[in-house]
Design an enzyme around this catalytic site. Structure first.
Site, mmCIF file in Angstrom:
data_model
loop_
_atom_site.group_PDB
_atom_site.id
_atom_site.type_symbol
_atom_site.label_atom_id
_atom_site.label_comp_id
_atom_site.label_asym_id
_atom_site.label_seq_id
_atom_site.Cartn_x
_atom_site.Cartn_y
_atom_site.Cartn_z
ATOM 1 N N ALA A 1 12.202 84.841 45.604
ATOM 2 C CA ALA A 1 11.889 83.591 46.330
ATOM 3 C C ALA A 1 11.222 83.818 47.682
ATOM 4 O O ALA A 1 10.947 82.850 48.389
ATOM 5 C CB ALA A 1 13.105 82.680 46.490
ATOM 6 N N ALA A 2 10.943 85.079 48.043
ATOM 7 C CA ALA A 2 10.251 85.304 49.328
ATOM 8 C C ALA A 2 8.853 84.668 49.284
ATOM 9 O O ALA A 2 8.420 84.027 50.250
ATOM 10 C CB ALA A 2 10.159 86.795 49.629
ATOM 11 N N GLY A 3 8.150 84.838 48.159
ATOM 12 C CA GLY A 3 6.821 84.225 48.020
ATOM 13 C C GLY A 3 6.916 82.701 48.003
ATOM 14 O O GLY A 3 6.036 82.007 48.526
ATOM 15 N N ASP A 4 7.987 82.187 47.418
ATOM 16 C CA ASP A 4 8.157 80.728 47.349
ATOM 17 C C ASP A 4 8.444 80.151 48.735
ATOM 18 O O ASP A 4 7.904 79.102 49.112
ATOM 19 C CB ASP A 4 9.305 80.371 46.397
ATOM 20 C CG ASP A 4 9.043 80.891 44.997
ATOM 21 O OD1 ASP A 4 7.863 80.962 44.593
ATOM 22 O OD2 ASP A 4 10.017 81.245 44.308
#
Ligand code: RIB
Length: 301
Positions: free
Chosen positions: A247-250
């Site tokens: 979820a870092a990219g999200d």
């Protein structure tokens, strides 16, 4: 109250197992206890934007099962408008199988379930939400024709996170209606039809070959590149030891939407997004790891 940010995308139940290293093809590995965590790229982006202070509406589909009930409840507990998060009869919710390595990297297999049933008709029903939102966030865990229709319908800034990247690239109509494309290096290579390693200088050329507005290439621990037709800015990431990069990219995309909504320049928005993405790697799981603004400062020290 009208949503400031509309998200068209997936909600998944993440089934997560910690492993020392993700298995090779044909290999079996033993991992830790199973964890069930709300995720999905669309839902994660919605959660990121709402925790950063925005009013957010989620457009998507869940199954009529326990997972669907839990995913909806979880989004609502964050204050997200789920009027257009539809329940799909006789269909399982999206499930993501995630193995997280001890260095924080992961491998993910998604069974889209109800996400794959999101239709253009659903989008037409949510038209007023898309037309009034200042920013629309899109990803590719729902059907491509729906994503394309959403980009055409949205009146505000359209941010497309092309994840997972389709093997055949993206239709030019979708790219033409995209104001800010946010791929990682692998997705950028796939979209540009490039078969080789993508270092930052290669990324600039590939980004400029795509017929869309600006491109923000996420580089993981190396930060991000903001590329338009005349300028390139490399934003460095804070140095952190990741616990879990899920979820870092999200959260990067959610933060970009938040800052653009607040009128920041794309470079300033990407600087904020790099910090929010780095902070997200400091805790385990998808949605549990997504920070508020004060947590960003605490987690990055
Ligand atoms: O980007 C992370 C997400 O990808 C996970 O939450 C999983 O559901 C998959 O969609």
């Amino acid at each position: 109250m009208k949503a400031e940010i509309a998200v068209v995308g997936s909600a998944n139940l993440d089934l997560v197992v910690d492993v020392v290293q993700v298995p090779l093809v044909g290999e079996t590995v033993l991992g830790g206890d199973l964890r069930r965590i709300p995720g999905g790229k669309g839902a994660n982006q919605a959660v990121a934007a709402v925790r950063l202070g925005r009013r957010v509406a989620m457009i998507g589909r869940v199954g009529d099962d326990a997972a669907g009930h839990d995913l909806r409840t979880s989004l609502e507990s964050d204050g997200i408008d789920t009027t257009h998060l539809l329940s799909t009869r006789g269909t399982p919710s999206g499930i993501a199988f995630i193995a997280v390595q001890s260095d924080g990297d992961n491998s993910i297999v998604v069974s889209p379930g109800a996400n794959a049933r999101l239709s253009v008709d659903d989008l037409i029903a949510a038209g007023p939400t898309l037309e009034s939102a200042a920013v629309t966030l899109l990803q590719l865990e729902v059907p491509l024709d729906v994503v394309t229709a959403a980009a055409r319908t949205a009146h505000g800034t359209v941010i497309l996170n092309p994840a997972p990247a389709p093997p055949g690239g993206l239709p030019d109509t979708l790219l033409a209606h995209t104001d800010v494309l946010v791929p990682n290096q692998t997705e950028l290579a796939a979209l540009a039809g490039f078969d080789g390693p993508v270092d930052p200088s290669t990324a600039i050329g590939l980004a400029r070959s795509l017929p869309c507005g600006s491109v923000v290439v996420t580089l993981g621990a190396d930060g991000a590149l903001v590329v338009d037709h005349t300028d390139v800015v490399h934003i460095r990431a804070p140095v952190v030891t990741p616990v879990d990069t899920t979820a870092a990219g999200d959260s990067f995309c959610g933060a970009l939407a938040d800052a653009l909504f607040r009128g920041e320049t794309l470079t300033a928005a990407a600087e904020w997004a790099v910090r929010v993405g780095a902070a997200t790697t400091q805790r385990a799981g998808a949605q549990p790891s997504i920070p508020t603004p004060s947590e960003v400062e605490q987690l990055l020290g």
